[in-house]
Design an enzyme around this catalytic site. Structure first.
Site, PDB file in Angstrom:
ATOM      1  N   SER A  38     -13.223  -4.265  -3.622  1.00  0.00           N
ATOM      2  CA  SER A  38     -11.482  -4.414  -3.437  1.00  0.00           C
ATOM      3  C   SER A  38     -11.084  -4.062  -1.895  1.00  0.00           C
ATOM      4  O   SER A  38     -12.791  -3.515  -1.284  1.00  0.00           O
ATOM      5  CB  SER A  38     -10.891  -4.299  -4.227  1.00  0.00           C
ATOM      6  OG  SER A  38     -10.863  -2.879  -4.476  1.00  0.00           O
ATOM      7  N   ASP A  39      -9.981  -4.274  -1.209  1.00  0.00           N
ATOM      8  CA  ASP A  39      -9.863  -3.048  -0.626  1.00  0.00           C
ATOM      9  C   ASP A  39      -8.768  -2.501  -1.400  1.00  0.00           C
ATOM     10  O   ASP A  39      -9.346  -2.327  -2.408  1.00  0.00           O
ATOM     11  CB  ASP A  39      -8.480  -3.589   0.513  1.00  0.00           C
ATOM     12  CG  ASP A  39      -8.911  -3.579   1.824  1.00  0.00           C
ATOM     13  OD1 ASP A  39      -9.110  -1.815   2.256  1.00  0.00           O
ATOM     14  OD2 ASP A  39      -8.468  -3.187   2.908  1.00  0.00           O
ATOM     15  N   TRP A  40      -8.518  -1.276  -0.445  1.00  0.00           N
ATOM     16  CA  TRP A  40      -7.896  -0.013  -0.867  1.00  0.00           C
ATOM     17  C   TRP A  40      -6.854  -0.259  -2.410  1.00  0.00           C
ATOM     18  O   TRP A  40      -5.465  -0.750  -1.674  1.00  0.00           O
ATOM     19  CB  TRP A  40      -7.069   1.064   0.026  1.00  0.00           C
ATOM     20  CG  TRP A  40      -6.816   2.345  -0.582  1.00  0.00           C
ATOM     21  CD1 TRP A  40      -5.948   2.329  -0.877  1.00  0.00           C
ATOM     22  CD2 TRP A  40      -7.455   3.585  -0.400  1.00  0.00           C
ATOM     23  NE1 TRP A  40      -5.325   3.973  -1.403  1.00  0.00           N
ATOM     24  CE2 TRP A  40      -6.632   4.516  -1.169  1.00  0.00           C
ATOM     25  CE3 TRP A  40      -9.297   4.890   0.527  1.00  0.00           C
ATOM     26  CZ2 TRP A  40      -6.461   6.037  -1.140  1.00  0.00           C
ATOM     27  CZ3 TRP A  40      -9.275   5.714   0.346  1.00  0.00           C
ATOM     28  CH2 TRP A  40      -8.429   6.320  -0.898  1.00  0.00           C
ATOM     29  N   GLY A  41      -7.014   0.176  -3.391  1.00  0.00           N
ATOM     30  CA  GLY A  41      -6.003  -0.562  -4.341  1.00  0.00           C
ATOM     31  C   GLY A  41      -5.714  -1.752  -4.640  1.00  0.00           C
ATOM     32  O   GLY A  41      -4.333  -1.764  -5.539  1.00  0.00           O
ATOM     33  N   SER A  42      -6.426  -2.570  -3.811  1.00  0.00           N
ATOM     34  CA  SER A  42      -5.713  -4.218  -3.910  1.00  0.00           C
ATOM     35  C   SER A  42      -6.085  -4.280  -5.727  1.00  0.00           C
ATOM     36  O   SER A  42      -5.112  -5.615  -5.412  1.00  0.00           O
ATOM     37  CB  SER A  42      -6.531  -5.137  -2.928  1.00  0.00           C
ATOM     38  OG  SER A  42      -8.305  -5.081  -3.352  1.00  0.00           O
TER      39      SER A  42
END
Ligand code: NOJ
Length: 758
Positions: free
Chosen positions: A286-290
């Site tokens: 995932s992207d950061w915290g997505s």
């Protein structure tokens, strides 16, 4: 001859069979390990944490750090990001390998976007070299440095097509075109991963951001995207497909929602297309915290649901949300998701670790001698300089103001970025030493060729660090330095002005609604122009800026982006003519922000106007107050020499779908110095089941010509170049009429035509 061919075939078969058995071997190992893992340990592999210790001194292991440390020991972490340097990596790897039950090694990821410690030009700049080999080499050198610092995974390349320079992250991509973007995506993957991931100097690459992130509405970062199937397949997906075909080990999804679905949970993208249609065997992070952000998107009511949607949607690893680690076990135990999803994700992650050879030696990337020897070595610095020179684009050079004379000229260097040793490093230079770029001033002084005087004119302001980077910005109210700069300019034969954006003015979260020179720089430029017309404007920026005034009033303009560690040397070589500029733009330069998004491969519309020219009428697709055309088109870039193009010679004016035809053009260097030219071929499918762009790049070749030399360049055209994602929802070449254009940029009018028969 036959024997040679036979031997080659046997060798290929041998390599193929060895690869098959190698990968079967890995699959068996993965299965064996998986069978020994508890559900909790499996989910642990799907969890990625940000670095949590500062190893520079004794750290209290408490609070969040204590939690992460305990989780590492329990095998609840599969990967870390932002832990770097052999000592640090070694310590964290040691805990995972030696203190957890199964001793599964960690992946260490980092944003090695354009170099690790030594910065090469920002990716948009590198794309302007159009030099696929040099770009691959640049990624290779970045991998050498990064792997020497203990890293085994980079979150690059970013392959998002971007056509809106308001979006700050255009600096991180390869520009507006899917054909060039695909070639560059593959080159970067090859560069990072090499041909054997288990070598200690190759690292996993990551194609990001899947997908559509470059299409954020109004160029505002993290914003919504709406992309038709036509555009998705024909424009957005091709570079991702190219990366997958080149064996990229991982994908990262994106922050945006695409047609209403956050990419992080987009089953259509991640399961149907990527893992289904494209048979991608790597894993998706995932992207950061997505995963958590899906709650803010208004898509998941709570963390549990966010976790469920993400895993069902095909996200294999959770970057920094801690949602998988907290929620997945409950979801499996309550029967809300099947264990098969977990197993599939873990298989993919373990496979990557086997491919990297981490199970044979988890410390294979950790070698402090290599770290010392490689980082900043001669080879790396030379590579960074080579690509920096190739990335520079000469936009204007009236009366051959450039190159500068080698001596005897009195030169004033003016502007806030002349002496700046940080901005050229660009965004994503986290591991670079502060102030480690060679500035223009430094490099020009080294030449000792001319009489130089330096004035900043408009000052840089040092701002408070934003927690990540030390920030500077360009002054917008202090006119204190302007007068003395004007005095210096008055007295000089030539003025070199270095203006533009400071390093962190583009990049993530750095969208801009205005694309002018920030602060008082335009005022400075105009004041200097009042006293001296012989100005060479060097533009440093992470995106296309609006240069209308400069184009009208300044004789020479050099687009110098953020060129990395060797920036000043590269710029000086260009200014003195030791390197003849050869870069070509990969994003159209706008005249006005209102033209956004702006790209050459636009559709015709039903009211194109005759050649896009004003017909004095109202009812055609245009602006009342601005031209449709860019200031500088895609593919544009000048040289200190001149190239003449012949007409196109086609081997045939018709072809069937199993035939190939050839387009030839002769290019002659009619100037006085040797030069490099990117010869570009564009194709236009005149009528199709879905409207097609007025022209699309379909080939290019770089040639080098001595004065008076001619070269005939040949392009091969077969069906594959004519295929597109049609109204029948498949890739196909539709019979009919095609135009072909070849020339020095996307605006070329050298044209021929052919027919594709049934
Ligand atoms: C967020 C960015 O969007 C992504 O590109 C990057 O790799 C991660 N942060 C990790 O730094």
């Amino acid at each position: 001859m036959f024997e040679k061919l036979y031997r080659k075939r046997v060798l290929i078969l041998f390599i193929f069979l060895t690869n098959v058995s190698y990968s079967q071997n890995i699959d068996e190992k993965v299965e064996k390990l998986l069978s020994q893992m508890t559900l909790t340990e499996k989910i642990g592999q799907m969890n990625q944490y940000n670095g949590f210790w500062n190893f520079t001194g004794p750290q209290p292991i408490s609070g969040d750090s204590k939690k992460k440390y305990d989780q590492l020991k329990k095998g609840l972490v599969g990967s870390m990001l932002n832990v770097r340097g052999t000592e640090n990596v070694k310590e964290v790897q040691r805990i995972a390998v030696e203190e957890s039950r199964l001793g599964i090694p960690l992946l260490f990821g980092f944003d090695v976007i354009h170099g690790y410690k030594t910065q090469s030009p920002i990716p948009l700049a590198e794309s302007a070299s159009w030099d696929i080999k040099a770009i691959e080499r640049s990624a290779r050198l970045a991998a050498l440095e990064a792997s020497a610092a203990g890293l085994n995974w980079t979150f690059a390349p970013m392959v998002d097509i971007s056509r809106d320079s308001r979006w700050g992250r255009v600096m991180e991509g390869a520009g507006e075109d899917p054909f060039l973007g695909s070639m560059i995506a593959s080159a970067r993957v090859r560069g990072f991963q090499g041909n054997d991931l288990s070598k200690s100097n190759t690292i996993l690459a990551c194609a990001k951001h899947f997908a559509g992130y470059g299409y954020v509405e109004a160029g505002r970062d993290y914003n919504t995207t709406e992309i038709s199937l036509n555009t998705l397949h024909n424009v957005v997906l091709p570079p991702f497909k190219a990366a997958a075909n080149s064996g990229v080990g991982t994908f990262m999804n994106s922050f945006n929602d695409l047609n209403g679905i956050p990419s992080t949970a987009d089953k259509f993208l991640q399961r149907d297309i990527l893992k289904g249609l494209w048979e991608f065997k790597g894993f998706v992070v995932s992207d950061w915290g997505s995963i958590r952000e899906m709650m803010d998107h208004g898509f998941a009511p709570d963390r549990t649901e966010a976790g469920k949607l993400a895993i069902l949607g095909g996200s294999d690893m959770d970057m920094e949300s801690s949602i998988y680690i907290e929620e997945l076990e409950g979801l499996v135990n309550s029967g809300k998701i099947s264990i098969d999803y977990i197993d599939d994700a873990v298989r993919r992650i373990l496979r990557a670790k086997y491919l990297l050879g981490l199970f044979d030696d988890p410390y294979r990337y950790i070698d402090s001698d290599r770290e010392e020897k490689i980082i900043g070595s001669k080879e790396i610095l030379e590579g960074a300089l080579d690509i920096a020179k190739k990335s520079i684009v000469l936009l204007k050079n009236e009366n051959n103001l450039l190159p500068l004379k080698k001596q005897g000229q009195k030169i004033a260097l003016i502007g806030p970025l002349v002496a700046d040793k940080n901005s050229p490093l660009g965004n994503w230079s986290i591991a670079a030493d502060k102030g480690s770029a060679i500035s223009v001033l430094e490099a020009m002084r080294k030449y000792k060729r001319n009489d130089l005087i330096y004035k900043q004119g408009v000052r840089l302001i040092n701002k408070v660090p934003d927690g990540f980077h030390e920030q500077v910005s360009i002054n917008n109210d202090d006119r204190g330095g302007i007068e003395e700069a004007v005095m210096a300019a008055k007295d000089a034969e030539i003025v070199i002005m270095v203006l533009g954006e400071y390093g962190y003015q583009s990049g993530e979260g750095r969208s801009r609604a205005k694309l002018n020179f920030p602060g008082l720089q335009q005022e400075l430029l105009e004041r200097i122009r009042e006293v001296n017309k012989n100005i060479v404007l060097v533009v440093m920026s992470g995106r296309p800026l609006i240069l209308n005034w400069a184009d009208e009033n300044i004789p020479a303009i050099v687009q110098a982006w953020h060129l990395g560690t060797q920036s000043g040397h590269a710029i000086s070589e260009i200014l003195y003519g030791d390197y003849n500029p050869s870069g070509k733009l990969t994003m159209s330069f706008p005249r006005s922000v209102g033209q956004m998004p702006l790209y050459y491969s636009r559709k015709s519309t039903g009211r194109p106007g005759a050649d896009g020219e004003d017909q004095g009428s109202v009812f055609w697709s245009h602006y009342q107050d601005e031209k449709n055309t860019p200031l500088y088109p895609f593919g544009y870039g000048l040289s200190y020499t001149k190239f003449d193009y012949s007409q196109i010679k086609l081997s045939s004016s018709k072809m069937s779908s199993d035939e190939t035809i050839y387009a030839e053009i002769t290019v002659t260097n009619t100037g006085r110095v040797k030069g490099r030219e990117v010869v570009q071929m564009y194709i236009h499918d005149r009528y199709a089941s879905a409207t097609r762009p007025i022209r699309e790049l379909k080939g290019f070749q770089i040639i080098e010509l001595d004065p008076d030399e001619s070269i005939t360049v040949t392009f091969e055209i077969d069906k594959s170049l004519l295929e597109f994602f049609s109204a029948n929802n498949r890739w196909e070449a539709e019979p009919g009429d095609f135009d072909i254009y070849i020339g020095t940029n996307s605006d070329t009018d050298i044209k021929a035509g052919f027919v594709l028969n049934d």
